[in-house]
Design a protein around this motif. Structure first.
Motif: not given
Lengths: 327, 337, 566
Positions: B116, B186-188, B190, B193, C1, C205, C207, C210-211, C213, C232, C234
């Motif tokens: 990021q 939102d660092t998650t 991905r 698409d 996501m 997940q 991190r 940070d976050v 999930t 989430t 955060k």
């Protein structure tokens, strides 16, 4: 045109080059520097016109204005019959090959990031369509002509000595076979020993390619050696224009007299008898020239009229031009 | 040039060791405590035990030596092991530089933050440069024109208005009022698409813009000054006298020469990209390296702060060298050795 | 996501669920923002509130406190007491019965062995367990059978609910952490980041800083809960930004710890997206009065009992006047808004412990304060500052750096100047002030000042240990490395006697009486000048239902019951 075969290649009439002065927060124009303030002369094909004067008198500005490196304020310039004073853009660019310039500081006038070959070849790319080989051939030819070793073609300007750099500058100026070259103090930045070499080279090239020079210099003896005719400038104006021999032998304008009296004589006995005319005071500011004759503030032979009226630049019987109320 | 580079690289070793020692001492002498941020409900004896468990009881030279070994030996060995998928030496029990707050290896934390930070801060740097160069060129070429005046005004704003102000202002306008962009990164996310790419672009838009404005302000000033220096050079007059197209004169002759100092300034700024943008990352909750550093500082997480600052020091030394080498490559007048 | 796959999974789970109505995962995704980012999900290794609360979504204790401060059985069948035989008559042991059928998120069964392991994990030497205080005086924890845990104490514990009660003392899985005991605890990154739990959510997940999930725990005991399929958690930014994301932009559903200027919070709430909620626990912002002499000339004896009594704060009249001169309502309104109310007690809650004997201090009375000082012989000098026998009433007043605290300092300085007391203000970075750095002179324990201000509270609802903070042996000094909670250096044998009496009393009403008496003694002696009873402030989206703001346990305590309004 003229019956003696002398044809004016360059014709300058009433050329003015004024630089505006901006001041204050809103950068309003508060005045202007009259670097060149109405000069007129012809330069004949094949001759060298010397343009002399003190620093700041406007001679370099005049040279650059004639080559249209500046947008001139007023006047006419015609080179080989083309009126260029108010041309712009592509029209002007197409005429560039005709006229070139050799600069005072050979170091500064060469792009430090380009090799010698690139510097010389660049105008060829711009104005001609040559094959790669033909172009390199032309570059080598030019290097030969100015006495540079061909092997140095891929070196950068900083790797050369001052004299060699000036040769690069000359080769570059010659690349497009110009008819007219303005030499703006081309030797001022060089060692004395190198000066003669460069001057001789310029003379040789003039002979070889039939070039016409405007030779700008403050070195009166060098101009005497080189120039066919000489124009003397003071504060943006030409005060005297005459054949070299006439001017040096018998200066008419008091300023020319004073200028020439400052030239040292090589002969010690003559040098001892030389009478220097010391001019009093400073050159007035070109942004605020004096009323009347520009030279009236310093002239040893100043008269009342000088402070009121600007003298006309008129031709004397012997063909020379002088702007002085004494004449 | 090669010799120069090698010599300079050798010089960096003692320099960096000294830097690491200074950072270590500074952090150690600074009055802070990893248990300082814990709730007061945790009694003092327990705090003391926590400190002991963190290794704070050992003398300073032991801790410094331990860090040196962990950073210069264990971490590289671990990296090597991960690349080759093998176990080098005693990989099970190898002590890595471990954060006090998260109890996880610092290098892994940094690796997790890198994407990021590079995306947001790095991209903003690139965008900043792409904006700054043309603005700088045109401002110098038309010095004192309205464009130049506007450019000066905008870069003055970009330079002097802090990002925590512009950032919050943008959030209030674009997130709260207009609802165009999210205020929290939102660092998650991905990118898989088109719609996730769109979401990524939306969430990057504001932080990138704020930082790009700041970077562009700085670089465009350099660019303008450098262009002005060169525009009045004789060689530019020469180029014009050659009868070159004005575009060629400006873009080939002037720009290329003007870029020399600008490129070095840009190179020297790259470590800042890795350093993240502490404030901007906080404002937009990007949680990159800058935020990691500030959390480490606030929580007195000394191994984390020590390692991060040391890595920044390495990058700064490295990019100084790169800037020097670039200068040598770009400017034929400069030759090392 | 992975949102889509999570939703699909949730949908599949839904299809299998016997009741399609209000089933697990129905409410989709939940966004929570804790502006202090989560560092680790093992509360035993952190102690930071943010980490404790985040982990409370995953791992759970045997019992916890509800929003009213009542203890409710969680993983246990009931709360053990002397009455139901769960607590031994001699108050030295407590026996918990775990609800049968509870599974870890990996599908294995929760047993008493996990609880035993958890206790040993935290009590292991070199582990640096941050929650060790909950296991104080624990002699032994044993598994009687698969679902029965017995905790034996080394001395009678009238309040034996330290271990396994509340968010600070959850149960971790023995199988997962078996190699992480003692000095090895910090190296178990994977376990600390992805603990296996019995709670409504499991980590997807993590991190650090940070976050996080999470998704719904497939093995959660109630098949219809949690209503949210994923969440989430955060971190990052600041309290104002967190408040904005719930109240103004609606990006998040829940924001924690919104210490924001009350007027700003009000403006944000006007946007209509969310609602500000608050709950009051035991936090009190108070002034600590130094009974010892902090004069730098004393060298090592500075601010110690050996250094002698304070030159003027040892005079009860001065302490009384200082308290009287303060307008607590104004401080509360300016700095805390809905998150504060003026208080005259250091123990303001739970209700049965709250004394009303000191409420006269709620009214500011400068005239009376002046009169008290006049009577006590403190005469105003030419500069307006009172003095007696060459001792001037000049106070060094320190606190941590924090905008609200600096506002409070300025207000108090003004009021004290009206009673002829000169005040010099000092603020110290929180990490230094609350840090235990022995070499720093600026810690709150060393108290090299006359007055210091901060907030303290206690976990859970039992004040015994907390009230024990002001006994003589808790006085910080160089001898105990300045470790001790008795900042005022208050030492009163009568108080110590009450404290030890409480340690031997089991009856709740008796305990309440003792606690009130201790509180009143501290207040009347002026060892502390309480200012504001502070609540925690959070914000929830108007679409997020089921939130019961809880100051006694984790705010996430009932997240399994949260759902999205349709």
């Amino acid at each position: 045109m003229l019956d003696d075969g002398k044809r004016p290649l360059v014709r300058v009439r009433n050329l003015k080059m004024h630089f505006p002065i901006y001041r204050g927060v809103m950068r309003r124009q508060v005045g202007e520097v009259r670097a060149v303030d109405g000069i007129s002369f012809d330069i004949y094909a094949g001759e060298t016109l010397g343009l002399v004067g003190e620093s700041g008198c406007g001679k370099s500005s005049a040279g650059r204005a004639i080559l249209r490196l500046y947008d001139v304020t007023d006047g006419e310039i015609s080179i080989d019959g083309n009126e260029i004073a108010h041309l712009a853009g592509d029209e002007l660019r197409r005429l560039r090959p005709e006229m070139q310039m050799i600069f005072q500081d050979p170091q500064a006038s060469l792009n430090p990031r380009m090799t010698v070959a690139a510097i010389i070849a660049e105008p060829l790319d711009e104005h001609q369509t040559l094959s790669r080989n033909a172009r390199m051939e032309r570059v080598f030819e030019l290097m030969d002509a100015v006495g540079l070793n061909r092997n140095f073609a891929n070196r950068y300007p900083h790797e050369f000595s001052g004299g060699q750099r000036q040769r690069i500058g000359i080769a570059r100026a010659l690349a497009l076979n110009p008819k007219f070259i303005v030499c703006d103090e081309p030797i001022a930045a060089l060692d004395v020993s190198i000066q003669a070499q460069v001057v001789n080279l310029l003379e040789d090239l003039q002979e070889k390619f039939g070039l016409t020079y405007l030779f700008i210099s403050h070195d009166l003896s060098m101009v005497r050696h080189l120039a066919t005719r000489v124009a003397v400038m003071y504060l943006g104006k030409v005060v005297e224009l005459a054949d070299s021999a006439q001017l040096y032998g018998d200066p008419k304008h008091p300023y020319t007299e004073a200028l020439l009296s400052a030239v040292p004589e090589p002969d010690p006995t003559l040098e001892n008898t030389r009478e220097r005319i010391i001019l009093e005071g400073d050159v007035p500011s070109p942004s605020d020239p004096p009323e009347g004759c520009n030279f009236c503030t310093r002239c040893p032979r100043v008269m009342d009229i000088c402070r009121r009226e600007s003298p006309e630049f008129k031709q004397l019987e012997d063909g020379r031009f002088v702007a002085c109320h004494l004449m | 040039m090669l010799n120069f580079t090698i010599r300079r690289l050798l010089f960096t070793i003692p320099t960096l060791l000294l830097i690491s020692l200074i950072i270590f001492l500074l952090l150690d002498l600074a009055p802070n405590d990893p248990t300082g941020n814990l709730p007061l409900t945790i009694p003092a004896e327990v705090r003391e035990q926590i400190r002991k468990a963190l290794g704070l009881g050992d003398p300073i030279y032991v801790r410094y030596y331990r860090w040196l070994v962990q950073f210069f030996v264990n971490e590289p060995l671990n990296l090597l092991g991960e690349w080759t998928h093998s176990c080098i030496g005693d990989c099970e029990n190898r002590l890595r530089v471990t954060s006090w707050a998260t109890r996880s290896p610092v290098v892994d934390l940094i690796a997790e933050r890198m994407p990021q930070t590079l995306w947001v801060v790095g991209l903003s740097y690139v965008v900043g440069i792409l904006i700054a160069v043309p603005i700088g060129v045109y401002s110098a070429y038309r010095q004192y024109s309205w464009f130049d005046q506007l450019g000066t005004f905008i870069s003055m704003i970009g330079f002097s208005v802090p990002t925590f102000f512009t950032g919050v202002l943008m959030i209030v306008i674009f997130s709260v009022q207009l609802r165009w962009f999210p205020s929290i990164y939102d660092t998650t996310l991905r990118v898989t698409d088109w719609s996730s790419l769109g979401a990524q672009i939306r969430q990057m838009a504001m932080p990138v813009f704020v930082l790009a404005l700041y970077n562009a302000a700085q670089i465009s000033r350099f660019m303008r000054a450098s262009m002005l220096d060169n525009l009045n050079q004789d060689y530019v007059r020469t180029a014009r006298a050659k009868g070159l197209n004005e575009r060629v004169v400006v873009l080939v002759h002037v720009l290329r020469n003007s870029l020399i100092p600008v490129v070095t300034v840009i190179a020297l700024g790259v470590p800042q990209v890795f350093g993240g943008a502490i404030i901007t990352e906080q404002v937009f909750k990007v949680n990159g390296l800058g935020q990691l550093l500030i959390i480490g500082i606030q929580g007195a997480d000394i191994p984390l702060v020590q390692t991060l600052t040391f890595i920044f020091a390495v990058l700064i030394v490295l990019f100084n060298l790169i800037a020097d080498i670039l200068y040598g490559i770009l400017d034929p007048r400069i030759r090392y050795d | 996501m992975k949102m889509k796959s999570i939703l699909l999974g949730a949908a599949a789970a839904l299809a299998l669920a016997p009741m399609a109505q209000a089933g697990r995962g129905d409410s989709g995704h939940l966004n929570i923002i804790y502006w202090q980012a989560v560092s680790i999900l093992n509360p035993f290794l952190s102690g930071g509130t943010k980490d404790v609360e985040a982990s409370s979504l995953i791992i759970e204790p045997l019992a916890r406190y509800d929003e009213k401060g009542n203890m409710v059985p969680w993983l246990a069948k009931e709360i053990p007491s002397v009455k139901n035989g769960g607590v031994s008559k001699d108050l030295k042991s407590i026996t918990w019965h775990i609800k049968p059928g509870i599974k870890w998120s990996d599908g294995s069964a929760l047993t008493a062995k996990d609880a035993v392991f958890t206790a040993n994990y935290c009590m292991a030497p070199d582990g640096g367990c941050a929650q060790k205080a909950n296991f104080a005086d624990v002699a032994k924890v044993e598994a009687i059978d698969d679902l029965t845990v017995k905790v034996t104490f080394s001395k009678p514990k009238p309040f034996p609910y330290g271990p396994f009660v509340g968010a600070q003392s959850p149960i971790i899985q023995a199988a997962q952490f078996k190699n992480c005991v003692g000095a090895k605890a910090p190296s178990c990154t994977e376990q600390n980041f992805h603990p296996v739990g019995t709670g409504p959510f499991v980590v997807d997940q993590f991190r650090a800083n940070d976050v996080v999930t999470m998704k719904a725990n497939p093995n959660y005991r109630d098949p219809n809960k949690p209503s949210f399929a994923s969440l989430t958690f955060k971190g990052g930014g600041d309290a104002a930004a967190a408040a904005r994301s719930v109240l103004e932009t609606g990006e998040f559903d829940y924001a924690w710890n919104l210490q924001v200027d009350p007027t700003i919070l009000k403006q944000m709430a006007a946007a209509g997206k969310g609602e500000v909620i608050s709950a009051f626990g035991t936090s009190v912002e108070r002034l600590m009065v130094n009974f010892t002499n902090p004069d730098p000339k004393l060298g090592d004896k500075r601010s110690t009992v050996e250094g002698g009594p304070h030159p003027f704060l040892s005079d009860p009249a001065v302490r009384k006047a200082l308290s009287l001169a303060i307008d607590r309502q104004t401080i509360s309104d300016v700095g805390y808004g809905s998150a504060g109310k003026p208080t005259c007690n250091v123990l303001p809650a739970p209700a049965i412990y709250a004394s009303t004997a000191n409420d006269s201090c709620l009214v500011q009375d400068i005239a009376k304060a002046n009169k008290i000082l006049d009577t006590a012989g403190w005469k105003r000098g030419s500069d307006g500052i009172r003095a007696k026998n060459g001792v001037r009433l000049s106070i060094l007043y320190q606190t941590s750096t924090n905008a609200v605290r600096q506002d409070t300092q300025a207000l108090i300085k003004q009021w004290w100047s009206e009673i002829g007391v000169e005040t010099e203000l000092k603020n110290i970075d929180a990490a230094v002030f609350f840090g235990g750095d022995q070499s720093s002179p600026d810690t709150f324990q060393k108290f090299f000042a006359d007055i210091e201000m901060y907030t303290n509270n206690f976990n859970g609802t039992d004040p015994e240990a907390y009230m024990g903070s002001w006994t003589c042996k808790q006085i910080p000094s160089p001898a105990n490395n300045w470790l001790g909670d008795n900042m005022p250096r208050y030492c009163n044998p009568a108080y110590d006697k009450l404290s030890s009496e409480m340690a031997g009393t089991a009856d709740i009403n008796e305990r309440a009486k003792l606690a009130k008496a201790m509180n009143d003694m501290l207040m009347q002696d002026g060892a502390m000048i309480p200012l504001v009873h502070r609540g925690s402030v959070s914000a929830r989206s108007k679409t997020l239902m089921g939130v019961k703001m809880n100051a006694w346990d984790s705010e996430m305590w009932n997240a399994a019951d949260w759902y999205r309004a349709k």
